[in-house]
Each structure stands twice: as C-alpha cells, then as structure tokens.
Scaffold this motif. Structure first.
Motif, short mmCIF file in Angstrom:
data_model
loop_
_atom_site.label_atom_id
_atom_site.label_comp_id
_atom_site.label_asym_id
_atom_site.label_seq_id
_atom_site.Cartn_x
_atom_site.Cartn_y
_atom_site.Cartn_z
N GLY A 1 -32.01 13.34 -9.19
CA GLY A 1 -32.67 13.99 -8.22
C GLY A 1 -33.00 15.30 -8.61
O GLY A 1 -34.36 15.67 -8.40
N GLU B 1 -36.94 16.61 -9.37
CA GLU B 1 -37.52 17.79 -8.57
C GLU B 1 -38.00 18.93 -9.38
O GLU B 1 -39.01 19.64 -8.99
CB GLU B 1 -36.27 18.01 -7.37
N LEU B 2 -37.24 19.22 -10.36
CA LEU B 2 -37.33 20.64 -11.11
C LEU B 2 -37.80 20.46 -12.59
O LEU B 2 -38.16 21.42 -12.98
CB LEU B 2 -36.13 21.36 -10.83
N HIS C 1 -42.49 11.72 -15.85
CA HIS C 1 -42.19 13.18 -15.69
C HIS C 1 -42.15 13.35 -17.26
O HIS C 1 -41.15 13.57 -18.05
CB HIS C 1 -40.65 13.42 -15.14
#
Length: 212
Positions: free
Chosen positions: A28, A32-33, A110
């Motif tokens: 997660g 997200e980051l 990503h």
C-alpha cells in the motif's frame, strides 16, 4: 495433538500473519508514495509491528520492495505465457511481444517502483531470498522467450537462449531508462517492438536451425 504441536502451529500462524501484514503495508505505501519516499518505520507502523520484527522479515527497504514486486512480476509472467498460448503463431517479434506486454505493463504500473525493482535485482545480493526469487522469475521469463523463439523461428535451443538474453537486456534497459519516464505504455511497447525487430528479423536467416 499435544501441547507442543499446538504451540508450534500457533507460532507458525502468528509468523504468517505478521508476514502478510508487512506485505500488505509495504504494498500500500509503495503504491501511494513511491519507494523513494517510504521508510521502513512507516511500513512497520502500518503493519503494527516493531521495527525489529520488520527487519526479521526484510532487512532493507529494497528487500521489502522486491517482496512486493515479486508477486506482481510472477502474475505478469504467467499472464504473458497464457496470452502467448492463446494467440498462437504471429511471427517472432509479435510472439515475443505478446509474452512481454503484461510484464512491461506491470513494471510501468508505478514507474519508480518498477525501475527500482529491476535495478535491485541486478545489483543486490543474489543470495538474499526475495532477490533470489526475483532472479528465478527473470529466468522463467527468459525461458519463456526462448521457447517462443524456438517455435517461431525453428532455431536451436542454444541460439534461442542467447537471443532470449538479448531480449531480456532490451527489456531491462527500456524499463529502467529515465528517458521513458514521461512516455506512455504504448510508446514504450512501440520502442521495444522496434528494438526486437532490429534484433530478431535480421538474424532469422543466420541463426542455427535444428537438425531435421
């Protein structure tokens, strides 16, 4: 079942539970980051484990990333192999690209995480368990490419293995280059296709044929 067996089973379940919580927390946070921003303390906090406990499952942030990405990488390879079987013969370049497409999409999901994952597989300790598993996945992908080339080109397994390593290098460079950061998935795939054509099409008459 005696008390010792019950205790062992309880410890095994607790260990698996912590591993799963760490995996989900890392997954997660990285999504997200991004890997460069996330800290191991953040992962430990979200997983609700002590930092020392976290380090028993993965001693570095890189290992956490590899643990997370290995699952995605394995699923993408399986998807590519299945897609190749469904598609049937299309010619060497298209056959290989069908296999690679889900892998490229996985790594590009990503960009920072995918690039870091591939880089860490190459430069890190190959004996580290998660990294070793990732390298085994890379070998499985190469084997799939080699098998595809044997079918598409009717080349010897030795030549197919060599070409598969070249394809792997093309893939790695295309997915780790910062020049592709702002480009779309379709653009990256088009560039990989062009490189595959340059590698595979001119070599088709020259590579060794299997004995009849």
């Amino acid at each position: 079942m005696d008390d010792d067996q019950v205790a062992v089973g309880r410890r095994a379940r607790a260990k698996q539970d912590k591993h799963q919580r760490i995996l989900e927390a890392a997954r997660g946070l990285f999504a997200e980051l991004g890997v460069s921003t996330v800290t191991t303390q953040q992962v430990a906090d979200r997983a609700d484990v002590a930092i020392g406990t976290l380090f028993r499952y993965a001693s570095t942030k890189a290992e956490l990333l590899i643990m997370v990405q290995n699952e995605k990488f394995a699923a993408a390879i399986q998807e590519g192999l299945a897609a190749g079987e469904r598609a049937g013969p299309q010619g060497a370049v298209d056959d290989v690209l069908t296999l690679l497409r889900p892998v490229v999409a996985c790594v590009r999901e990503h960009v920072e995480n995918g690039r870091t994952y591939l880089h860490e597989l190459v430069v890190g300790d190959p004996e580290e368990p998660y990294r070793q598993a990732g390298l085994e996945l890379s070998a499985r992908l190469e084997a799939g490419v080699a098998a595809t080339l044997v079918r598409a080109r009717d080349v010897t397994p030795g030549d197919a293995g060599t070409l598969a390593r070249v394809v792997s290098a093309v893939l790695h460079l295309s997915l780790t280059a910062t020049l592709t950061d702002g480009t779309s998935l379709d653009d990256v795939l088009a560039d990989i296709r062009a490189q595959l054509r340059a590698v595979l099409d001119p070599l088709a008459p020259a590579v060794g044929r299997r004995a009849v």
